[in-house]
Design a protein around this motif. Structure first.
Motif, PDB file in Angstrom:
ATOM      1  N   LEU A   3     -84.996  64.924  24.466  1.00  0.00           N
ATOM      2  CA  LEU A   3     -84.679  66.327  24.672  1.00  0.00           C
ATOM      3  C   LEU A   3     -83.650  66.492  25.782  1.00  0.00           C
ATOM      4  O   LEU A   3     -82.837  67.400  25.772  1.00  0.00           O
ATOM      5  N   PRO A   6     -79.595  66.090  24.725  1.00  0.00           N
ATOM      6  CA  PRO A   6     -79.028  67.275  24.065  1.00  0.00           C
ATOM      7  C   PRO A   6     -78.999  68.484  24.992  1.00  0.00           C
ATOM      8  O   PRO A   6     -78.037  69.257  24.975  1.00  0.00           O
ATOM      9  N   THR A  10     -75.644  70.698  26.156  1.00  0.00           N
ATOM     10  CA  THR A  10     -75.512  72.146  26.034  1.00  0.00           C
ATOM     11  C   THR A  10     -75.174  72.761  27.391  1.00  0.00           C
ATOM     12  O   THR A  10     -74.399  73.704  27.476  1.00  0.00           O
ATOM     13  N   ILE A 251     -79.614  77.540  30.180  1.00  0.00           N
ATOM     14  CA  ILE A 251     -80.018  76.707  29.046  1.00  0.00           C
ATOM     15  C   ILE A 251     -81.497  76.311  29.154  1.00  0.00           C
ATOM     16  O   ILE A 251     -82.253  76.359  28.188  1.00  0.00           O
ATOM     17  N   LEU A 254     -83.930  78.818  27.960  1.00  0.00           N
ATOM     18  CA  LEU A 254     -84.051  78.868  26.493  1.00  0.00           C
ATOM     19  C   LEU A 254     -85.001  77.769  26.013  1.00  0.00           C
ATOM     20  O   LEU A 254     -85.843  77.989  25.140  1.00  0.00           O
ATOM     21  N   HIS A 255     -84.841  76.567  26.610  1.00  0.00           N
ATOM     22  CA  HIS A 255     -85.731  75.466  26.243  1.00  0.00           C
ATOM     23  C   HIS A 255     -87.172  75.770  26.648  1.00  0.00           C
ATOM     24  O   HIS A 255     -88.107  75.482  25.898  1.00  0.00           O
ATOM     25  N   ALA A 258     -88.661  77.992  24.082  1.00  0.00           N
ATOM     26  CA  ALA A 258     -88.956  77.309  22.826  1.00  0.00           C
ATOM     27  C   ALA A 258     -90.162  76.388  22.977  1.00  0.00           C
ATOM     28  O   ALA A 258     -90.891  76.142  22.033  1.00  0.00           O
TER      29      ALA A 258
ATOM     30  N   LYS B 198     -78.899  75.925  19.727  1.00  0.00           N
ATOM     31  CA  LYS B 198     -78.867  74.508  20.096  1.00  0.00           C
ATOM     32  C   LYS B 198     -80.199  74.074  20.700  1.00  0.00           C
ATOM     33  O   LYS B 198     -80.738  73.010  20.359  1.00  0.00           O
ATOM     34  N   ALA B 199     -80.732  74.898  21.604  1.00  0.00           N
ATOM     35  CA  ALA B 199     -82.005  74.554  22.256  1.00  0.00           C
ATOM     36  C   ALA B 199     -83.104  74.398  21.208  1.00  0.00           C
ATOM     37  O   ALA B 199     -83.900  73.453  21.253  1.00  0.00           O
ATOM     38  N   LEU B 200     -83.136  75.324  20.242  1.00  0.00           N
ATOM     39  CA  LEU B 200     -84.176  75.267  19.214  1.00  0.00           C
ATOM     40  C   LEU B 200     -84.019  74.021  18.346  1.00  0.00           C
ATOM     41  O   LEU B 200     -85.002  73.337  18.037  1.00  0.00           O
ATOM     42  N   ASP B 202     -82.565  71.231  19.174  1.00  0.00           N
ATOM     43  CA  ASP B 202     -82.922  70.069  19.987  1.00  0.00           C
ATOM     44  C   ASP B 202     -84.433  69.867  20.038  1.00  0.00           C
ATOM     45  O   ASP B 202     -84.916  68.765  20.249  1.00  0.00           O
ATOM     46  N   GLN B 203     -85.170  70.942  19.858  1.00  0.00           N
ATOM     47  CA  GLN B 203     -86.621  70.818  19.914  1.00  0.00           C
ATOM     48  C   GLN B 203     -87.246  70.649  18.527  1.00  0.00           C
ATOM     49  O   GLN B 203     -88.432  70.893  18.345  1.00  0.00           O
TER      50      GLN B 203
END
Lengths: 306, 353
Positions: A3, A6, A10, A251, A254-255, A258, B198-200, B202-203
Motif C-alpha cells: 500500500l 502506490p 500518489t 492523500i 483518503l486512504h 478507505a 487512486k487511493a481506493l 490501491d486498497q
C-alpha cells in the motif's frame, strides 16, 4: 509495503503542482512583492497548456505555452503594481478572478475532451532500483523538473550574487535603490518568474494530474501554495518538504477513509491552513525570527523618487 | 456625454426587451455551477437547449450563481426583465426563489431539489437512486475483489441515498461484496477526485463509482485498468474501456412540459420526483466490457423499476449493525428517503458528522 508505494506515488503527483506554484511565489515574495494571483495564473497555465496539447499534439509545446500564459498573466500584475503603483493585495485578487473567468471563456470548447496524459520517463539504470526506482525514477518530466527547481532556486538565492541582490531588494528596497540596483526591474523579473512557475503548475494539473480541462480545475491549490510559502518561512527546501507534507496529508486522509479510520475529512481539508496559521503565530511572536527570513519589504510599494 | 448616450441606449434596449416579452413566452435558468462543468449544471443547460429547439422560444441563463444573497438579486433581475417562468436549479436557491416569487405573483417559478412550494412555485427532482440500483447490480456481477469504491461529495441525504441504493443492489446479487466510501468534501475537484480513485484502487477496489461531478475518477480507472461508472452525463470519452455505464440526468422533457403548460395556461404548482419511468433518469449505453448475461440482468432490474414491481429500497434492509430496519415486503417511504441519514449493511466506515 503493498500500500505504501502506490500511496507515495500518489503523494508525489499531489505535491508537484503545489511545489511549482509555491516555489515561484516564494521568489516573487523574496523580491518584496506579494502576488495573490497564483490561482489565476495557474488556471490560465492549465487551459493554455491543454489547448496547446490538443492543437499541436506535443507535450513540449504545451509546457512552453503554459509557461508563456503564466508569464503573460504575471506581466499584467507587474504592470499594475510596479508601473502604476496599484496596491498589491487587491491587484492580486483581481488577477485570480480574471484568470478564472478568462480560462472558462477560452475553455468552452475544451470541455469533455480527453487527453492520454504525460508520458513517464524512466531513468536508465536507476529506474530498476527497488522501491526508490519506482518512486523517484519513473516519473514524468515535470516531476523531475520540480525537484531540480528546488535545488536551482536554493542555489540562486543563497549562493549567487544575483540572488543576494534579489533578497536585498525584498528586504529594503530603499537601500537597494541607493546602492544603484534597479528595484523595479528586479521585481518585474521576479514576478514573471513566479508567473512562469504558476503556469508550469497549471500545466501539470491539466496534462498529468487529471489530464483534461474543466472550469476552475485548480480548485484552490493556488491558495494552498500561498500558504505554503509562509509555512516554509521562504526557504526552498522547506517548500519542498511542505509541499510533500500537504500533499501527503490530503492523500493519507483518503486512504484513512478507505481503511475505515474515522477522521473527519473536513478537518483534513483545513489542515494546511491551520498549519500555516500556526507557523504565522510562531514566527510573529519572535521578531528576530521573522527578520531572519521574511522579506522585510513584502507588500510595500516602491517609489524611486523617495 | 458618452455616459449619457450609453445610458439611454441601455434604457432603450431594456424597453425593447420589455415590450417584445409581453408577446411571447420566455424562460430563464439559474445555475449553481459553470455550464462547462460537464456534469450537473451542464445537463440542466442541455435541457434548456432542448427547450429552445422544441418550442422555439427564447431562454436566458445565469451560471455560477452563489447560493445566498446574490441568488436573490439574480432571480429578481430575471423576474423583472420579462421572463414568464424561471427555473432555479440548486437546493440553496430555495429561500431566495420563494422570496422573489412572493413579489411576482404572475411569474411561475420552478425550484430543483427543494421542499418549499407556493402557488407560483413548483419543486422538481430526479430519483437518481434508481440509477444507482442498476449500477450496483452491474458492479455486484463484475467485481472480482468483492470490494467496490464509492467517491462521495457531502454527507447529505441525497448522497447517502445513492450509497445505500447502490449497496443494496450490489449485495443482492453478490452478498459477499462490500463498499468503501471516500468523502472528498467537494462537488467538483478533479485532482482530489482522481486521488480518491487512486487511493481506493490501491486498497484493492476493482470498480469505482462516484457522486462527484468530474470525469477524473474515470480517467484514473481507465489508466489503472479497473471499471467505473459515469456521473450526470455520458463520460465515455474519458474512459472508453473503463466506463460500464453512466447515470444521465435528463431534464429535457420536464422543461418542455412545464413551459408548454405556461404557454397553455395550464400550469399549476406541483411537486415532481421523477425517475427511470419518466425518463428523467437515463442510463448510458453499456460499455463493451459488460457481458451479455449482466446486461440482461441490469435491463431486467431497470424494467422492474419502471413497471413498479421492484423498489430500490425494498425490505428486508439491515443497517450497519446488522439490525433489521425494514421488514420484508415493506419499502422506505419517500418522506423517509428524503431525510435518509444511515448506512445499510455492507457499507464500510461511518458517515462524517
Amino acid at each position: 509495503m503493498d500500500l505504501l508505494i502506490p500511496a507515495m506515488l500518489t503523494i508525489i503527483t499531489a505535491a508537484t503542482p503545489l511545489l511549482f506554484a509555491a516555489l515561484g511565489e516564494m521568489v516573487t515574495e523574496k523580491s518584496g512583492v506579494l502576488n495573490l494571483g497564483v490561482e489565476g495564473m495557474m488556471v490560465m497555465g492549465a487551459i493554455i497548456g491543454f489547448i496547446a496539447v490538443h492543437a499541436s499534439g506535443s507535450v513540449t509545446v504545451a509546457i512552453f505555452a503554459a509557461v508563456l500564459a503564466g508569464i503573460c498573466m504575471a506581466a499584467i500584475f507587474a504592470l499594475f503594481v510596479l508601473t502604476f503603483h496599484a496596491s498589491q493585495v487587491p491587484t492580486g485578487l483581481a488577477l485570480t478572478i480574471f484568470g478564472i473567468g478568462l480560462s472558462a471563456l477560452m475553455g468552452q470548447n475544451m470541455v469533455g475532451i480527453a487527453y492520454g496524459g504525460m508520458p513517464k520517463i524512466a531513468i536508465p539504470g536507476l529506474a530498476a532500483l527497488p522501491v526508490v526506482g519506482t518512486l523517484f525514477f519513473q516519473q514524468d518530466f515535470l516531476v523531475y523538473l520540480s525537484i531540480a527547481m528546488v535545488a536551482a532556486i536554493h542555489y540562486f538565492l543563497h549562493k549567487t550574487r544575483a540572488g543576494l541582490i534579489l533578497r536585498a531588494v525584498g528586504d529594503s528596497h530603499d537601500a537597494a535603490h541607493a546602492m544603484g540596483y534597479s528595484v523595479i526591474k528586479i521585481r518585474f523579473m521576479a514576478i514573471l518568474f513566479g508567473g512562469a512557475m504558476a503556469g508550469l503548475s497549471g500545466a501539470y494539473l491539466s496534462l498529468a494530474y487529471s489530464p483534461m480541462w474543466v472550469e476552475q480545475m485548480t480548485a484552490g491549490r493556488g491558495w494552498i501554495a500561498l500558504a505554503l510559502v509562509v509555512f516554509a518561512c521562504w526557504r526552498p527546501v522547506r517548500v519542498l518538504f511542505g509541499a510533500y507534507l500537504f500533499g501527503g496529508i490530503s492523500i493519507l486522509q483518503l486512504h484513512a477513509q478507505a481503511l475505515g479510520i474515522g477522521i473527519p475529512s473536513q478537518v483534513m481539508s483545513m489542515l494546511p491552513y491551520l498549519a500555516t496559521i500556526l507557523v504565522l503565530v510562531i514566527i510573529s511572536r519572535d521578531v528576530s525570527k521573522i527578520k531572519l527570513n521574511a522579506p522585510a519589504s513584502l507588500g510595500r510599494p516602491f517609489h524611486p523618487s523617495r | 456625454m458618452l455616459k449619457k448616450t450609453l445610458f439611454s441606449l441601455v434604457l432603450a434596449a431594456a424597453l425593447a426587451v420589455g415590450t417584445t416579452a409581453a408577446a411571447e413566452t420566455k424562460a430563464a435558468f439559474v445555475y449553481v455551477g459553470p455550464i462547462g462543468d460537464h456534469g450537473y449544471s451542464y445537463q440542466h443547460d442541455q435541457g434548456r437547449l432542448a427547450l429552445e429547439k422544441e418550442l422555439g422560444i427564447k431562454t436566458s441563463y445565469v451560471e455560477s450563481v452563489p447560493e445566498g444573497a446574490d441568488a436573490e438579486r439574480v432571480i429578481r433581475q430575471l423576474a423583472s426583465s420579462g421572463h414568464n417562468i424561471i427555473f432555479t436549479t440548486s437546493f440553496g436557491f430555495m429561500n431566495p426563489t420563494l422570496k422573489v416569487a412572493k413579489q411576482f405573483k404572475d411569474i411561475k417559478f420552478e425550484h430543483a431539489t427543494g421542499y418549499k412550494r407556493a402557488d407560483n412555485v413548483s419543486t422538481y427532482s430526479a430519483r437518481f437512486y434508481e440509477g444507482r440500483t442498476i449500477l450496483g447490480t452491474i458492479a455486484g456481477k463484475m467485481t472480482k475483489s468483492n470490494v467496490v469504491g464509492y467517491i462521495a461529495s457531502f454527507p447529505i441525504p441525497e448522497v447517502i441515498r445513492g450509497i445505500d441504493a447502490f449497496t443494496l443492489a450490489l449485495r443482492k446479487v453478490n452478498p459477499a461484496a462490500t463498499v468503501k466510501v471516500v468523502w472528498v468534501n467537494s462537488w467538483f475537484d478533479p485532482g482530489k477526485e482522481g486521488d480518491a480513485a487512486k487511493a481506493l484502487i490501491d486498497q484493492g477496489v476493482d470498480i469505482i463509482t462516484q457522486h462527484t461531478d468530474s470525469p477524473a475518477p474515470l480517467q484514473v480507472a481507465e489508466s489503472r485498468g479497473v471499471y467505473a461508472f459515469g456521473q450526470a452525463s455520458d463520460m465515455k470519452a474519458f474512459a472508453p474501456k473503463a466506463q460500464l455505464t453512466s447515470i444521465i440526468d435528463n431534464w429535457n422533457n420536464y422543461y418542455i412540459d412545464r413551459v408548454k403548460a405556461v404557454m397553455d395556461g395550464t400550469w399549476t404548482s406541483t411537486d415532481t420526483w421523477h425517475g427511470l419511468k419518466q425518463g428523467m433518469v437515463e442510463m448510458a449505453p453499456y460499455g463493451d466490457a459488460v457481458p451479455a448475461d449482466v446486461r440482461q440482468l441490469a435491463d431486467g432490474v431497470k424494467q422492474a423499476i419502471i413497471d413498479g414491481t421492484l423498489h430500490p429500497f425494498q425490505g428486508p434492509i439491515k443497517n450497519q449493525k446488522g439490525e433489521l430496519v425494514v421488514k420484508a415486503g415493506e419499502v422506505i417511504s419517500d418522506a423517509d428517503l428524503l431525510g435518509l441519514n444511515w448506512y445499510v449493511e455492507g457499507v464500510e466506515g461511518s458517515i462524517p458528522k
